[in-house]
Design an enzyme around this catalytic site. Sequence first.
Site, PDB file in Angstrom:
ATOM      1  N   ASP A  12       2.164   8.167  -8.974  1.00 53.70           N
ATOM      2  CA  ASP A  12       2.090   7.012  -8.758  1.00 53.70           C
ATOM      3  C   ASP A  12       1.856   6.301 -10.189  1.00 53.70           C
ATOM      4  O   ASP A  12       0.920   6.595 -10.920  1.00 53.70           O
ATOM      5  CB  ASP A  12       0.904   6.668  -7.816  1.00 53.70           C
ATOM      6  CG  ASP A  12       0.798   5.212  -7.511  1.00 53.70           C
ATOM      7  OD1 ASP A  12       1.437   4.473  -7.770  1.00 53.70           O
ATOM      8  OD2 ASP A  12      -0.057   4.998  -6.579  1.00 53.70           O
ATOM      9  N   ASP A 106       7.109   2.171  -7.315  1.00 47.23           N
ATOM     10  CA  ASP A 106       6.483   2.759  -8.537  1.00 47.23           C
ATOM     11  C   ASP A 106       5.774   4.234  -8.020  1.00 47.23           C
ATOM     12  O   ASP A 106       4.788   4.775  -8.739  1.00 47.23           O
ATOM     13  CB  ASP A 106       5.264   2.002  -8.783  1.00 47.23           C
ATOM     14  CG  ASP A 106       4.670   1.233  -7.430  1.00 47.23           C
ATOM     15  OD1 ASP A 106       4.794   1.620  -6.316  1.00 47.23           O
ATOM     16  OD2 ASP A 106       3.333   0.916  -7.923  1.00 47.23           O
ATOM     17  N   GLU A 107       6.279   4.729  -6.782  1.00 44.49           N
ATOM     18  CA  GLU A 107       5.679   5.959  -6.470  1.00 44.49           C
ATOM     19  C   GLU A 107       6.669   6.811  -5.764  1.00 44.49           C
ATOM     20  O   GLU A 107       7.718   6.463  -4.986  1.00 44.49           O
ATOM     21  CB  GLU A 107       4.354   5.879  -5.598  1.00 44.49           C
ATOM     22  CG  GLU A 107       4.562   4.865  -4.122  1.00 44.49           C
ATOM     23  CD  GLU A 107       3.476   5.018  -3.376  1.00 44.49           C
ATOM     24  OE1 GLU A 107       2.612   5.924  -3.446  1.00 44.49           O
ATOM     25  OE2 GLU A 107       3.126   3.746  -2.957  1.00 44.49           O
TER      26      GLU A 107
END
Length: 359
Positions: A12, A106-107
Amino acid sequence: MTQACRRIIHVDMDAFYASVEQRDDPALRARPVAVGSAGRRGVVAAASYEARRFGVRSAMPSVIALRKCPDLVFVPPRFEVYRAVSAQVHAIFSRFTNLIQPLSLDEAYLDVTQPLLPYPSATAIATAIRDMIHAETGLTASAGVSYNKFLAKLASDYRKPNGQFVITPAMGADFVASLPVGSFHGIGPATAARMNALGIRTGLDLRGQSLSRLLRHFGKAAGFYHGIARGIDERPVEVNRPRRSVGAEKTFDTDIHDWLAAQASIRDLALKVWGRCQARDLTGMTVTVKVKYNDFRQIVRGRTGPDVVRDDADLEQRAGGLFAPCFPPPRGIRLMGITVSGLKAAGGVPAPQQLALFG
């Protein structure tokens, strides 16, 4: 392969959008930053850690964020930059495994049970990934390592920002027992409130519930809740998840009431959505529109045509036909949205089962 044999990493990026902006503009470093619009109808898309200390969070109305942090600096989002950085990060993941499940910009989950490089452990791989991300993008990431997806995600939150944590099979059930159910990925605020009303406040409380009781109150999700309370999650890392829809929304600075203003927005939204379809070589059979009023009530209308959407003009026409019955509106409209679903490849065959890049 049993779940205890799996080695799963959840990576993350730390305050991703805001961190990219601070990286690219030295004047923003160490300052409270919000990505979004400071307008009356603005919403925070992302907040730096400096802003989060004041209670600023993503999805918070900008006026509330400014009340909490008067020195908050707003910057407009640059999604093309965020996608480019995500591609860099994705390329780093691909050095270690082909089993990657992106969740958002973003992860992602990575299954490194059989890694492509001879690292001694999943922990060592997670460390190497985070080091490479920092060296190649100038950004930091946090990672969680465990034997299933649920615990890996819990672990990545445990030492943020720029941290790493491991939950071993021996730790799993006890780790879950001590946490509030509201912190579990897959249990949202509404479900957590329902659980609390039933006396289920922690993982230990959840573990004490019979499957039959959970089924009565939570239906088909009961099996998942019953498992995670015991540190069990059999879900695999899903590489080939097809995209189900492509859409866009627009929140207005001032409520709109007339059809002419709506038509201009419909045109802009149709161009944006069709551009996203073209970028993915997709079209679709179903067009859905959303109208949100100034009291936050909303309506959704959809229609499946006999043929796929041909171009932006066709999309505009179909969406306009769905929006038209909403005018004149009973109250001011604060948001409009258009979505294309029932996706197919532009050539007319079903959309491929493709690995989505972040975003």
